[in-house]
Design a protein around this motif. Structure first.
Motif, PDB file in Angstrom:
ATOM      1  N   GLN A   1       0.823  -1.209   0.000  1.00 42.28           N
ATOM      2  CA  GLN A   1       0.000   0.000   0.000  1.00 42.28           C
ATOM      3  C   GLN A   1       0.860   1.263   0.000  1.00 42.28           C
ATOM      4  O   GLN A   1       1.952   1.281   0.571  1.00 42.28           O
ATOM      5  N   VAL A   2       0.321   2.304  -0.616  1.00 40.50           N
ATOM      6  CA  VAL A   2       0.836   3.664  -0.440  1.00 40.50           C
ATOM      7  C   VAL A   2      -0.340   4.496   0.031  1.00 40.50           C
ATOM      8  O   VAL A   2      -1.353   4.610  -0.669  1.00 40.50           O
ATOM      9  N   ILE A   3      -0.231   5.058   1.233  1.00 34.43           N
ATOM     10  CA  ILE A   3      -1.317   5.846   1.793  1.00 34.43           C
ATOM     11  C   ILE A   3      -0.985   7.329   1.692  1.00 34.43           C
ATOM     12  O   ILE A   3       0.072   7.768   2.139  1.00 34.43           O
ATOM     13  N   VAL A   4      -1.915   8.070   1.093  1.00 38.27           N
ATOM     14  CA  VAL A   4      -1.823   9.526   0.997  1.00 38.27           C
ATOM     15  C   VAL A   4      -2.880  10.085   1.956  1.00 38.27           C
ATOM     16  O   VAL A   4      -4.023  10.312   1.568  1.00 38.27           O
ATOM     17  N   PRO A   5      -2.536  10.292   3.225  1.00 36.21           N
ATOM     18  CA  PRO A   5      -3.548  10.572   4.245  1.00 36.21           C
ATOM     19  C   PRO A   5      -4.146  11.968   4.110  1.00 36.21           C
ATOM     20  O   PRO A   5      -3.444  12.930   3.792  1.00 36.21           O
ATOM     21  N   GLN A   6      -5.454  12.047   4.403  1.00 32.35           N
ATOM     22  CA  GLN A   6      -6.160  13.316   4.309  1.00 32.35           C
ATOM     23  C   GLN A   6      -6.632  13.810   5.682  1.00 32.35           C
ATOM     24  O   GLN A   6      -6.331  14.927   6.073  1.00 32.35           O
ATOM     25  N   ILE A   7      -7.370  13.013   6.425  1.00 33.44           N
ATOM     26  CA  ILE A   7      -8.007  13.485   7.659  1.00 33.44           C
ATOM     27  C   ILE A   7      -8.018  12.399   8.740  1.00 33.44           C
ATOM     28  O   ILE A   7      -7.775  11.230   8.470  1.00 33.44           O
ATOM     29  N   VAL A   8      -8.305  12.807   9.963  1.00 34.52           N
ATOM     30  CA  VAL A   8      -8.640  11.995  11.136  1.00 34.52           C
ATOM     31  C   VAL A   8      -7.649  10.865  11.358  1.00 34.52           C
ATOM     32  O   VAL A   8      -6.505  11.087  11.734  1.00 34.52           O
ATOM     33  N   ASP A   9      -8.067   9.612  11.121  1.00 37.06           N
ATOM     34  CA  ASP A   9      -7.232   8.460  11.418  1.00 37.06           C
ATOM     35  C   ASP A   9      -6.242   8.138  10.310  1.00 37.06           C
ATOM     36  O   ASP A   9      -5.336   7.308  10.503  1.00 37.06           O
ATOM     37  N   GLN A  10      -6.369   8.744   9.161  1.00 40.84           N
ATOM     38  CA  GLN A  10      -5.584   8.344   8.000  1.00 40.84           C
ATOM     39  C   GLN A  10      -4.068   8.529   8.177  1.00 40.84           C
ATOM     40  O   GLN A  10      -3.293   7.679   7.715  1.00 40.84           O
ATOM     41  N   PRO A  11      -3.608   9.605   8.848  1.00 42.96           N
ATOM     42  CA  PRO A  11      -2.157   9.686   9.087  1.00 42.96           C
ATOM     43  C   PRO A  11      -1.621   8.520   9.895  1.00 42.96           C
ATOM     44  O   PRO A  11      -0.499   8.059   9.664  1.00 42.96           O
ATOM     45  N   TYR A  12      -2.424   8.021  10.867  1.00 44.99           N
ATOM     46  CA  TYR A  12      -1.954   6.858  11.629  1.00 44.99           C
ATOM     47  C   TYR A  12      -1.809   5.649  10.718  1.00 44.99           C
ATOM     48  O   TYR A  12      -0.808   4.927  10.790  1.00 44.99           O
ATOM     49  N   TRP A  13      -2.807   5.394   9.885  1.00 45.07           N
ATOM     50  CA  TRP A  13      -2.718   4.228   9.001  1.00 45.07           C
ATOM     51  C   TRP A  13      -1.489   4.332   8.098  1.00 45.07           C
ATOM     52  O   TRP A  13      -0.836   3.314   7.810  1.00 45.07           O
ATOM     53  N   ALA A  14      -1.172   5.553   7.659  1.00 46.65           N
ATOM     54  CA  ALA A  14       0.021   5.737   6.832  1.00 46.65           C
ATOM     55  C   ALA A  14       1.277   5.356   7.602  1.00 46.65           C
ATOM     56  O   ALA A  14       2.174   4.665   7.072  1.00 46.65           O
ATOM     57  N   GLU A  15       1.352   5.787   8.854  1.00 48.06           N
ATOM     58  CA  GLU A  15       2.503   5.418   9.684  1.00 48.06           C
ATOM     59  C   GLU A  15       2.546   3.919   9.934  1.00 48.06           C
ATOM     60  O   GLU A  15       3.618   3.300   9.907  1.00 48.06           O
ATOM     61  N   ARG A  16       1.385   3.337  10.167  1.00 54.46           N
ATOM     62  CA  ARG A  16       1.350   1.930  10.560  1.00 54.46           C
ATOM     63  C   ARG A  16       1.753   0.989   9.423  1.00 54.46           C
ATOM     64  O   ARG A  16       2.474   0.016   9.658  1.00 54.46           O
ATOM     65  N   VAL A  17       1.300   1.263   8.194  1.00 53.97           N
ATOM     66  CA  VAL A  17       1.687   0.370   7.102  1.00 53.97           C
ATOM     67  C   VAL A  17       3.193   0.442   6.872  1.00 53.97           C
ATOM     68  O   VAL A  17       3.827  -0.559   6.517  1.00 53.97           O
ATOM     69  N   ALA A  18       3.787   1.627   7.113  1.00 49.47           N
ATOM     70  CA  ALA A  18       5.237   1.743   6.993  1.00 49.47           C
ATOM     71  C   ALA A  18       5.935   0.977   8.110  1.00 49.47           C
ATOM     72  O   ALA A  18       6.934   0.276   7.873  1.00 49.47           O
ATOM     73  N   GLU A  19       5.428   1.092   9.346  1.00 52.74           N
ATOM     74  CA  GLU A  19       6.013   0.366  10.477  1.00 52.74           C
ATOM     75  C   GLU A  19       5.964  -1.143  10.255  1.00 52.74           C
ATOM     76  O   GLU A  19       6.908  -1.865  10.586  1.00 52.74           O
ATOM     77  N   LEU A  20       4.856  -1.618   9.704  1.00 55.28           N
ATOM     78  CA  LEU A  20       4.698  -3.053   9.466  1.00 55.28           C
ATOM     79  C   LEU A  20       5.496  -3.535   8.259  1.00 55.28           C
ATOM     80  O   LEU A  20       5.647  -4.742   8.057  1.00 55.28           O
ATOM     81  N   GLY A  21       5.987  -2.615   7.443  1.00 58.51           N
ATOM     82  CA  GLY A  21       6.742  -2.996   6.258  1.00 58.51           C
ATOM     83  C   GLY A  21       5.883  -3.464   5.114  1.00 58.51           C
ATOM     84  O   GLY A  21       6.375  -4.113   4.185  1.00 58.51           O
TER      85      GLY A  21
END
Length: 397
Positions: free
Chosen positions: A321-341
């Motif tokens: 995945q590549v997450i382009v976060p916009q609002i609310v929880d989305q920045p966390y999901w972007a960080e988390r997919v990177a942390e999980l590799g």
């Protein structure tokens, strides 16, 4: 037994509730849903009785009314629409944008009430700051998270307390002092996968983490989409769901150029941003409504906004995945997919060709692909089943 499912929000709020609703129905429970009129066709399409609530989400986002006006209108809808729809129910499950009046309706009717969330961003915790919310600003330089969460509660009260207590008084109910904690209850439910978002200590709450509520979907992919998929190597999917991407109006052109820079074909999902093709080259295809659970198994990577549902579906499919976060929880999901590799988080909501191409380069590496497949095997798919059993036990007690 009869359960009312209630939400006001985007499709990411509706689909998981439908997953729970279908699971409940399979166990002999009658189900109906209150949701914005945007989703009448989707809900009716799976045979769940639908009651429209409030104004259309897509129109509201475009018109940008004052937050206090939205809050007061939603509270009124809760007491009116939910109040009628729940009259013959045994329980109501509420999600979406601060369902401030739903617990009061349940209290008045003497039925069970559950608050469920698809991320824990709004639940006070020492592990994170409150998310953005209209109202009183945080003091400059304040780092004490207890102080910040107290201000978050004050913000909620400023928006919702007066209209909530006005309607409660009309029913003979006592006033509520802390709206946020009243709505959440001491034990909110979290329909979130524990691998993707491990539950951390909360301040005064004991959440039940059921796992994500995944909507079953056996729809075949459209024939023309299958033809495109089979005509070459797996493409990169790009779509931003219910995000209108006002801050990135050229998102489709940027994404296609970045995908081509990686030597890949592009699959563009229209969504509420109304993305489309940028030229007539045969290495791109535009798709509308489709079965993401099936589609994501057949793409090289998924570029998206970081909604909980899309993140979970891509992770379950084993798609980087590549997450382009916009609002609310989305920045966390972007960080988390990177942390999980299992992918990359884009830095900010407005990608450029260079920044998105860099993120895609990381997501398309073979080690990321292997890691995404590994993590997919750990994602739970029984969250709706867990929640349905728990709710039935609650109603049976």
């Amino acid at each position: 037994m009869r359960v009312l499912l209630s939400t006001w929000g985007s499709r990411g709020d509706v689909e998981p509730l439908l997953g729970l609703g279908l699971e409940l129905r399979a166990r002999g429970v009658d189900v109906r849903m209150c949701a914005p009129p945007d989703f009448a066709e989707r809900v009716a399409g799976v045979g769940v009785p639908f009651v429209p609530m409030g104004f259309a989400v897509r129109e509201l986002v475009a018109s940008k009314p004052a937050p206090a006006e939205v809050a007061a209108a939603l509270v009124a809808e809760h007491f009116d629409v939910i109040g009628k729809a729940a009259e013959d129910c045994d329980a109501v499950v509420a999600t979406g944008l601060m369902p401030a009046g739903v617990r009061s309706v349940a209290e008045h009717l003497g039925i069970h009430y559950v608050l469920a969330g698809f991320h824990p961003v709004g639940i006070p915790s020492l592990h994170r700051r409150p998310g953005p919310r209209p109202g009183k600003p945080f003091p400059p330089g304040e780092t004490d998270r207890r102080v910040l969460w107290k201000i978050d509660a004050e913000r909620v009260n400023a928006l919702y307390r007066e209209p909530l207590n006005t309607h409660r008084a009309a029913l003979g109910l006592p006033p509520v002092d802390d709206v946020r904690d009243h709505v959440f209850t001491a034990r909110p439910w979290l329909a979130v996968d524990p691998v993707l978002w491990p539950l951390q200590d909360t301040l005064g709450f004991d959440p039940l983490q059921t796992g994500a509520w995944i909507m079953p979907d056996d729809r075949p992919l459209p024939a023309d989409l299958v033809t495109f998929l089979e005509a070459g190597d797996p493409p990169v999917y790009v779509g931003f769901g219910s995000m209108q991407m006002a801050g990135a109006p050229d998102a489709a052109a940027v994404a296609v150029e970045a995908i081509r820079a990686q030597g890949r074909r592009a699959l563009v999902s229209r969504g509420w941003a109304d993305l489309g093709l940028v030229d007539e080259e045969d290495d791109c295809f535009a798709v509308g409504e489709a079965n993401h659970r099936e589609l994501f198994r057949r793409v090289a990577a998924v570029v998206h906004h970081g909604g909980a549902g899309t993140t979970t579906t891509a992770a379950l499919a084993g798609a980087p995945q590549v997450i382009v976060p916009q609002i609310v929880d989305q920045p966390y999901w972007a960080e988390r997919v990177a942390e999980l590799g299992i992918g990359a988080g884009h830095d900010g909501p407005a990608p450029t060709v260079a920044s998105l191409s860099t993120a895609l380069g990381s997501a398309l590496r073979e080690d990321t692909n292997e890691r995404a497949r590994e993590v997919s095997a750990t994602i739970r798919s029984d969250g709706a089943s867990v929640a349905a059993r728990t709710l039935i036990d609650l109603m049976s007690a």
